[in-house]
Design a protein around this motif. Structure first.
Motif, PDB file in Angstrom:
ATOM      1  N   LEU A  56      16.705  45.405  81.606  1.00  0.00           N
ATOM      2  CA  LEU A  56      16.558  45.709  80.180  1.00  0.00           C
ATOM      3  C   LEU A  56      17.675  45.077  79.357  1.00  0.00           C
ATOM      4  N   ALA A  57      18.896  45.104  79.888  1.00  0.00           N
ATOM      5  CA  ALA A  57      20.013  44.471  79.184  1.00  0.00           C
ATOM      6  C   ALA A  57      19.820  42.962  79.104  1.00  0.00           C
ATOM      7  N   TYR A  58      19.343  42.378  80.188  1.00  0.00           N
ATOM      8  CA  TYR A  58      19.037  40.931  80.230  1.00  0.00           C
ATOM      9  C   TYR A  58      18.012  40.583  79.164  1.00  0.00           C
ATOM     10  N   GLN A  59      16.940  41.338  79.095  1.00  0.00           N
ATOM     11  CA  GLN A  59      15.891  41.048  78.117  1.00  0.00           C
ATOM     12  C   GLN A  59      16.413  41.199  76.687  1.00  0.00           C
ATOM     13  N   ARG A  60      17.231  42.208  76.454  1.00  0.00           N
ATOM     14  CA  ARG A  60      17.787  42.404  75.101  1.00  0.00           C
ATOM     15  C   ARG A  60      18.688  41.244  74.704  1.00  0.00           C
ATOM     16  N   GLU A  61      19.564  40.818  75.622  1.00  0.00           N
ATOM     17  CA  GLU A  61      20.495  39.750  75.267  1.00  0.00           C
ATOM     18  C   GLU A  61      19.763  38.426  75.059  1.00  0.00           C
ATOM     19  N   VAL A  62      18.788  38.131  75.897  1.00  0.00           N
ATOM     20  CA  VAL A  62      18.039  36.879  75.716  1.00  0.00           C
ATOM     21  C   VAL A  62      17.245  36.931  74.414  1.00  0.00           C
ATOM     22  N   ALA A  63      16.690  38.082  74.065  1.00  0.00           N
ATOM     23  CA  ALA A  63      15.969  38.216  72.790  1.00  0.00           C
ATOM     24  C   ALA A  63      16.901  37.949  71.615  1.00  0.00           C
ATOM     25  N   ALA A  64      18.132  38.450  71.699  1.00  0.00           N
ATOM     26  CA  ALA A  64      19.105  38.207  70.624  1.00  0.00           C
ATOM     27  C   ALA A  64      19.466  36.727  70.545  1.00  0.00           C
ATOM     28  N   LEU A  65      19.573  36.069  71.691  1.00  0.00           N
ATOM     29  CA  LEU A  65      19.888  34.640  71.702  1.00  0.00           C
ATOM     30  C   LEU A  65      18.740  33.815  71.134  1.00  0.00           C
ATOM     31  N   LYS A  66      17.521  34.249  71.362  1.00  0.00           N
ATOM     32  CA  LYS A  66      16.373  33.555  70.760  1.00  0.00           C
ATOM     33  C   LYS A  66      16.527  33.507  69.247  1.00  0.00           C
ATOM     34  N   MET A  67      16.916  34.618  68.669  1.00  0.00           N
ATOM     35  CA  MET A  67      17.100  34.682  67.221  1.00  0.00           C
ATOM     36  C   MET A  67      18.310  33.850  66.788  1.00  0.00           C
ATOM     37  N   GLU A  68      19.397  33.928  67.555  1.00  0.00           N
ATOM     38  CA  GLU A  68      20.615  33.199  67.200  1.00  0.00           C
ATOM     39  C   GLU A  68      20.395  31.694  67.186  1.00  0.00           C
ATOM     40  N   TYR A  69      19.598  31.198  68.134  1.00  0.00           N
ATOM     41  CA  TYR A  69      19.399  29.749  68.259  1.00  0.00           C
ATOM     42  C   TYR A  69      18.091  29.274  67.634  1.00  0.00           C
ATOM     43  N   GLU A  70      17.432  30.135  66.902  1.00  0.00           N
ATOM     44  CA  GLU A  70      16.174  29.750  66.269  1.00  0.00           C
ATOM     45  C   GLU A  70      16.394  28.550  65.349  1.00  0.00           C
ATOM     46  N   GLY A  71      15.545  27.541  65.498  1.00  0.00           N
ATOM     47  CA  GLY A  71      15.669  26.325  64.708  1.00  0.00           C
ATOM     48  C   GLY A  71      16.671  25.329  65.259  1.00  0.00           C
ATOM     49  N   LYS A  72      17.416  25.719  66.288  1.00  0.00           N
ATOM     50  CA  LYS A  72      18.414  24.830  66.885  1.00  0.00           C
ATOM     51  C   LYS A  72      18.059  24.465  68.333  1.00  0.00           C
ATOM     52  N   MET A  73      17.676  25.466  69.116  1.00  0.00           N
ATOM     53  CA  MET A  73      17.346  25.243  70.518  1.00  0.00           C
ATOM     54  C   MET A  73      16.449  26.394  70.979  1.00  0.00           C
ATOM     55  N   PRO A  74      15.190  26.125  71.279  1.00  0.00           N
ATOM     56  CA  PRO A  74      14.320  27.206  71.763  1.00  0.00           C
ATOM     57  C   PRO A  74      14.855  27.811  73.060  1.00  0.00           C
ATOM     58  N   ILE A  75      14.806  29.120  73.127  1.00  0.00           N
ATOM     59  CA  ILE A  75      15.239  29.858  74.311  1.00  0.00           C
ATOM     60  C   ILE A  75      14.084  30.723  74.790  1.00  0.00           C
ATOM     61  N   PHE A  76      13.902  30.765  76.111  1.00  0.00           N
ATOM     62  CA  PHE A  76      12.791  31.506  76.697  1.00  0.00           C
ATOM     63  C   PHE A  76      13.312  32.502  77.729  1.00  0.00           C
ATOM     64  N   CYS A  77      12.652  33.632  77.801  1.00  0.00           N
ATOM     65  CA  CYS A  77      13.021  34.686  78.735  1.00  0.00           C
ATOM     66  C   CYS A  77      12.032  34.690  79.892  1.00  0.00           C
ATOM     67  N   GLY A  78      12.465  34.142  81.022  1.00  0.00           N
ATOM     68  CA  GLY A  78      11.618  34.095  82.201  1.00  0.00           C
ATOM     69  C   GLY A  78      12.132  35.010  83.290  1.00  0.00           C
ATOM     70  N   LEU A  79      11.467  34.954  84.432  1.00  0.00           N
ATOM     71  CA  LEU A  79      11.838  35.761  85.586  1.00  0.00           C
ATOM     72  C   LEU A  79      11.570  34.953  86.839  1.00  0.00           C
TER      73      LEU A  79
END
Length: 264
Positions: A56-79
């Motif tokens: 859950l912490a992993y998913q939350r942090e990656v979700a926050a990074l998606k927003m932080e890097y929006e428009g600069k570098m797409p980030i995806f949350c995989g497993l």
């Protein structure tokens, strides 16, 4: 040369050295076109991977990074989904890497194939001392996983060779070994994206990626798309041999895709 990307990465939430934020910052500095996180799923059989709080912490942090890097570098949350782990809910992750990390002996014992050379030796003993029974069990597990699960990427197809540099445990040119590997790859090539993984070249002294070069003929014959990944466990290995292996695969005639092709 197409900009670099990496879909196979690990962080402190499983067995990596860096936080997702540190990995993302390093990828952005390298000029990556995209970055995918692929933390290890929890495996009840061996207790390895992200338990529920870590996940859950992993998913939350990656979700926050998606927003932080929006428009600069797409980030995806995989497993990275282990073959012995429960399937996640549909749509819970942007993509799944299907991997086999353990085998089961005829007596029902579970042994990891990628823990250490010492454990590999013990696992072979547990398979009657026959290294080719051990490798056959691994590829049978790979066959079973790919027959039962729909994943987006097949991870490190011949991981069973991780500690076999210089033929330490078995001969990778032996018919008994090659038949087991080739039969499974023939059965599933063309149905999935297969990863060309440079992780063991970086960390364990192998001189070739997973899968080995002789298996590329099968991938090519079935027009199998491939993705280049470093199986990175630290920020400083995010780009290890990415460009070089991509060039080699393309020159060989393989169709190389990246995380943007898979996740859009």
């Amino acid at each position: 040369m197409k900009p670099l990307s990496n879909a196979h990465t690990h962080t402190k939430y499983c067995d990596g050295a860096n936080t997702p934020a540190e990995m993302a910052a390093a990828a952005y500095k390298l000029g990556f076109s995209a970055l995918g996180f692929s933390g290890h799923s929890f495996c009840p059989e061996d207790g390895f991977g992200m338990d529920t709080p870590a996940l859950l912490a992993y998913q939350r942090e990656v979700a926050a990074l998606k927003m932080e890097y929006e428009g600069k570098m797409p980030i995806f949350c995989g497993l990275e989904l282990d073959s012995m782990s429960p399937m996640p809910s549909h749509g819970e992750f942007d993509y799944l890497i299907g991997s086999v990390h353990n085998i089961t002996t005829p007596e029902g014992e579970v042994w990891p194939v990628d823990m250490s050379a010492e454990v590999t030796a013990e696992a072979i003993k547990a398979n009657g001392g026959d290294p080719y029974a051990y490798t056959a069990a691994y590829f049978a597990a790979m066959d079973e996983m790919l027959s039962a699960r729909q994943v987006d990427i097949v991870g490190h197809f011949d991981l069973v060779c991780k500690f076999n540099a210089s033929g330490r445990f078995f001969d990778e040119t032996a018919p008994a070994y090659r038949k087991s590997a080739a039969l499974v790859l023939e059965r599933h090539a063309g149905k999935f994206v297969f990863e060309i993984n440079t992780g063991a070249m970086c960390r364990y002294g192998l001189t070739r990626p997973y899968p080995d070069y002789w298996l590329w003929d099968i991938l090519k014959a079935h027009r199998t798309p491939v993705i280049i990944g470093t199986d990175s466990h630290a920020a400083d290995t995010l780009d290890f041999q990415l460009a070089e292996m991509r060039m080699r695969a393309e020159q060989f005639g393989l169709r190389v895709v990246d995380i943007l092709d898979i996740c859009g």
